[in-house]
Design an enzyme around this catalytic site. Structure first.
Site, PDB file in Angstrom:
ATOM      1  N   SER A 130       0.874  -1.143  -0.053  1.00 33.13           N
ATOM      2  CA  SER A 130       0.050  -0.011  -0.025  1.00 33.13           C
ATOM      3  C   SER A 130       0.731   1.314   0.065  1.00 33.13           C
ATOM      4  O   SER A 130       2.089   1.151   0.493  1.00 33.13           O
ATOM      5  CB  SER A 130      -1.095  -0.149   1.259  1.00 33.13           C
ATOM      6  N   TYR A 143      -2.447   0.300  10.453  1.00 31.10           N
ATOM      7  CA  TYR A 143      -2.209  -0.377   9.301  1.00 31.10           C
ATOM      8  C   TYR A 143      -1.021  -0.002   8.720  1.00 31.10           C
ATOM      9  O   TYR A 143      -0.223  -0.836   7.825  1.00 31.10           O
ATOM     10  CB  TYR A 143      -3.570   0.386   8.240  1.00 31.10           C
TER      11      TYR A 143
END
Length: 228
Positions: A130, A143
């Site tokens: 990501s 995250y």
């Protein structure tokens, strides 16, 4: 015929990737979190092998997969992930644990279990990371930490497996039009318009490029960003 093990094939980037590989005739081994999700995958990909494995409990993967792990694999494609936003002052330990287990510990354990099959073909491991694996923003601590760790896992694995011929690629997509992105918008209190973000199929194109690259070259890190 190439054989690929995929996590996260039920939706988003994982579903688009499984569909692209299935349509070109490759063999798929799909991991589902439970029997219900496994049956859903069977309905979409009837010729695929579907295995039930709970990524929230990485320590259970060895027992869950057992001898059903293929003897040879051309790739392991880590796409599954979870995201829960919030400031450090509010994120409880269970959120950290789940995020790190699903996004980092499970990929590490699954890769460990698959390495003999990957070494047999000099295959490739792809970690769909990501943009949060490159830069951490407020409310994204858990995250981002899991994705920073995933990048470290990929870099270490690449160095360790260089002699075996196993290649390792990290793909860093920006915001992509997936159910996860819709959930992120809900957590952010923002309106969601999928037309504003990268299509899953565009990320799949990057993954397929890495898979199909001849052995005289390698793709180690791929950044995919929204177009103008």
């Amino acid at each position: 015929m190439a054989t690929h093990l995929i996590t996260g094939a039920s939706s988003g980037i994982g579903a688009a990737l499984a569909r692209a590989l299935y349509e070109r005739g490759d063999a798929l081994v799909l991991l589902a979190r439970n029997e219900e999700r496994a049956q859903q995958l069977v309905a979409v990909f009837p010729d695929a092998t579907t295995l039930v494995a709970d990524l929230e409990h990485p320590e259970s993967l060895r027992a869950s997969l057992g001898e059903r792990m293929p003897a040879t694999l051309d790739s392991v494609l880590h796409v599954a992930g979870v995201v829960d936003l919030g400031p450090v002052s509010e994120l409880p330990a269970e959120v950290w644990r789940r995020t790190l287990d699903v996004n980092l510990a499970a990929p590490a354990e699954l890769t460990r279990l698959a390495l003999p099959a990957l070494r047999a073909t000099r295959g490739r491991v792809v970690f769909v990371n990501s943009g949060a694996g490159l830069n951490a923003s407020p409310s994204w601590s858990a995250y981002a930490a899991s994705k920073f760790g995933l990048r470290a896992l990929a870099d270490a694995l690449r160095a360790e497996e260089r002699g075996s011929g196993v290649r390792v690629t990290s793909v860093f997509p920006g915001r992509t039009a997936t159910p996860m992105q819709q959930k992120v918008h809900e957590q952010e209190g923002a309106e969601y318009d999928e037309a504003e973000w990268i299509r899953p199929e565009s990320v799949v194109t990057a993954v397929l490029t890495a898979l199909d690259l001849p052995r005289d070259a390698d793709l180690t890190d791929i950044r995919v960003r929204p177009g103008a």
